[in-house]
Motif scaffolding. Structure first.
Motif, PDB file in Angstrom:
ATOM      1  N   SER A 144      41.890  23.608   9.045  1.00 23.55           N
ATOM      2  CA  SER A 144      41.164  24.376   8.026  1.00 23.55           C
ATOM      3  C   SER A 144      40.600  23.478   6.945  1.00 23.55           C
ATOM      4  N   PHE A 145      41.199  22.331   6.742  1.00 23.36           N
ATOM      5  CA  PHE A 145      40.769  21.529   5.602  1.00 23.36           C
ATOM      6  C   PHE A 145      40.159  20.195   5.976  1.00 23.36           C
ATOM      7  N   SER A 146      39.894  19.987   7.264  1.00 23.33           N
ATOM      8  CA  SER A 146      39.303  18.724   7.647  1.00 23.33           C
ATOM      9  C   SER A 146      38.492  18.890   8.928  1.00 23.33           C
ATOM     10  N   THR A 147      37.350  18.221   8.977  1.00 23.39           N
ATOM     11  CA  THR A 147      36.610  18.188  10.234  1.00 23.39           C
ATOM     12  C   THR A 147      36.762  16.808  10.882  1.00 23.39           C
ATOM     13  N   ALA A 148      37.678  16.010  10.346  1.00 17.10           N
ATOM     14  CA  ALA A 148      37.878  14.671  10.911  1.00 17.10           C
ATOM     15  C   ALA A 148      38.242  14.716  12.404  1.00 17.10           C
ATOM     16  N   PRO A 149      39.098  15.655  12.861  1.00 18.05           N
ATOM     17  CA  PRO A 149      39.411  15.672  14.289  1.00 18.05           C
ATOM     18  C   PRO A 149      38.171  15.845  15.170  1.00 18.05           C
ATOM     19  N   LEU A 150      37.122  16.520  14.657  1.00 19.85           N
ATOM     20  CA  LEU A 150      35.888  16.645  15.442  1.00 19.85           C
ATOM     21  C   LEU A 150      35.153  15.323  15.500  1.00 19.85           C
ATOM     22  N   ARG A 151      35.146  14.633  14.356  1.00 16.18           N
ATOM     23  CA  ARG A 151      34.388  13.391  14.274  1.00 16.18           C
ATOM     24  C   ARG A 151      34.981  12.314  15.179  1.00 16.18           C
ATOM     25  N   VAL A 152      36.301  12.357  15.347  1.00 16.68           N
ATOM     26  CA  VAL A 152      36.956  11.379  16.219  1.00 16.68           C
ATOM     27  C   VAL A 152      36.260  11.323  17.568  1.00 16.68           C
ATOM     28  N   GLY A 156      39.410  16.744  23.970  1.00 12.05           N
ATOM     29  CA  GLY A 156      38.212  16.999  23.159  1.00 12.05           C
ATOM     30  C   GLY A 156      37.851  18.477  23.174  1.00 12.05           C
ATOM     31  N   LEU A 157      37.912  19.083  24.373  1.00 13.88           N
ATOM     32  CA  LEU A 157      37.600  20.512  24.480  1.00 13.88           C
ATOM     33  C   LEU A 157      38.598  21.342  23.694  1.00 13.88           C
ATOM     34  N   GLY A 158      39.878  20.929  23.752  1.00  7.91           N
ATOM     35  CA  GLY A 158      40.923  21.654  23.020  1.00  7.91           C
ATOM     36  C   GLY A 158      40.629  21.639  21.526  1.00  7.91           C
ATOM     37  N   ILE A 159      40.225  20.487  21.028  1.00  4.94           N
ATOM     38  CA  ILE A 159      39.957  20.382  19.591  1.00  4.94           C
ATOM     39  C   ILE A 159      38.739  21.224  19.218  1.00  4.94           C
ATOM     40  N   LEU A 160      37.696  21.152  20.080  1.00  4.14           N
ATOM     41  CA  LEU A 160      36.536  22.028  19.846  1.00  4.14           C
ATOM     42  C   LEU A 160      36.975  23.481  19.813  1.00  4.14           C
ATOM     43  N   GLY A 161      37.880  23.834  20.753  1.00  2.00           N
ATOM     44  CA  GLY A 161      38.394  25.197  20.831  1.00  2.00           C
ATOM     45  C   GLY A 161      39.096  25.613  19.553  1.00  2.00           C
ATOM     46  N   GLU A 162      39.856  24.690  18.952  1.00  2.00           N
ATOM     47  CA  GLU A 162      40.549  24.995  17.693  1.00  2.00           C
ATOM     48  C   GLU A 162      39.555  25.442  16.629  1.00  2.00           C
ATOM     49  N   TYR A 163      38.467  24.688  16.520  1.00  2.00           N
ATOM     50  CA  TYR A 163      37.475  25.045  15.500  1.00  2.00           C
ATOM     51  C   TYR A 163      36.732  26.315  15.881  1.00  2.00           C
TER      52      TYR A 163
END
Ligand code: UDP
Ligand code: MG
Length: 316
Positions: A225-233, A283-290
């Motif tokens: 909720s407070f960071s988009t850093a995991p997407l940027r990785v 990567g897909l999992g992280i996209l899914g989180e957002y």
């Protein structure tokens, strides 16, 4: 330094606290009476399945300074606290747990700092002897990760127990997000904050409603909720892997031209495929989180539903 006077609101989310709630009120009331300010204690019953709401209703009927909001079901502590902040009318608001883990002795110190001009007074947990070593370790990791990733500073080892000025509460009320990570939401408006130190005592009655896996999910909520850093990785990883593949391609081409074709083993090919499939799935999992979070926000459902109130007849 300006002198402030005004209503102090204590906001208390409660879920199945029937054993300790009377004791909580009995412990807190004498402290609040020494403040020299009018006060209210607002309880939000978060769909308790025991007698918490009934006990709170009896208490509130006997004392006009107590107010109760009953939610229709258990919405979780973050939602209950959101409800509490929506309904308080104080000039300073102090969210507190109902289990006396937030020491009442700190309230007068917080109010004194507020009178002296602080807009937020944080209560920093110096030590938490009531928690297991695993829990303390997990909490330390969590704060370290989130402070690296989050765009706004989220104070470490500070729970929801803090004093917030009305100005800050007004800002927090304007935040429409449905995923309520309150530590982040309360930190987001900024303002001038001061810090008090305390040692967090163990729970007085009942058990914590936060098993370790729930805490883990809560931590993920905070991070996503407070960071988009995991997407940027994934952007960086993608660029690095593409560059590496290009280099490898050139090397293979050069080798083939100079030395001719040799027959490669399938094991290496298979392991490379498996490895990259794993990476793609993460990567897909992280996209899914957002995406999941966008889904929740787009639905726009209310964070909580109120089924009953006690002690509000004179206002709103
Ligand atoms: N709580 C709540 N809804 C929930 C879980 C907890 O309102 O679904 C309340 C609980 O009654 C307590 C506070 O949130 O007043 C903190 O809960 P707990 O003591 O279990 O958390 P911990 O101190 O272990 O972080
Ligand atoms: Mg507790």
């Amino acid at each position: 330094m300006q002198e402030r006077s005004g209503l102090i609101s204590i906001a208390v989310p409660c879920f199945n606290e029937q054993k300790g709630i009377r004791h909580f009120v009995e412990t807190l009331t004498p402290v609040l009476e020494t403040l020299g300010h009018p006060y209210e204690i607002l309880f939000v019953d978060d769909g308790s399945t025991d007698d918490t709401l009934a006990i709170l209703t009896v208490l509130a009927n006997a004392d006009p300074r107590l107010k109760v909001i009953g939610l229709t079901r258990n919405f979780g502590k973050e939602a209950a606290l959101t409800a509490a902040l929506d309904f308080v009318s104080g000039d300073a608001v102090i969210p507190m747990d109902a289990d006396l883990q937030d020491p009442v002795e700190l309230v007068p110190c917080m109010v004194a700092r507020w009178e002296a001009g602080a807009e937020i007074v944080l209560a920093h947990r110096q030590a938490r002897p009531g928690d297991s070593a695993a829990r303390r370790w997990a909490a330390r990791r969590f704060y370290r990760i989130i402070s690296r990733l989050s765009a706004i500073p989220i104070p470490a080892d500070v729970g929801d127990f803090r004093l917030i000025d009305r100005k800050v509460v007004e800002c927090v009320r304007q935040l429409p997000e449905k995923t309520r990570f309150m530590k982040g939401i309360l930190a987001w408006p900024g303002f001038h904050s001061e810090t008090l130190e305390f040692t967090r005592p163990p729970r007085q009655t009942g058990g914590s409603k936060w098993p370790l896996w729930k805490l883990f999910n809560f931590a993920l909520d905070g991070i996503f909720s407070f960071s988009t850093a995991p997407l940027r990785v994934w952007t960086y990883l993608g660029v690095a892997l593409s560059l590496f593949s290009l280099g490898y391609l050139l090397w293979v081409m050069g080798k083939t031209l100079l030395l001719g074709v040799d027959v490669p083993g399938y094991a290496s090919t298979l392991s490379v495929i498996l490895f990259f499939n794993g990476i793609i799935l993460i990567g897909l999992g992280i996209l899914g989180e957002y995406l999941g979070r966008v889904f929740v926000e787009v639905k726009g459902r209310p964070v909580y539903l109120v089924k009953s109130t006690v002690g509000f007849d004179t206002k709103t």
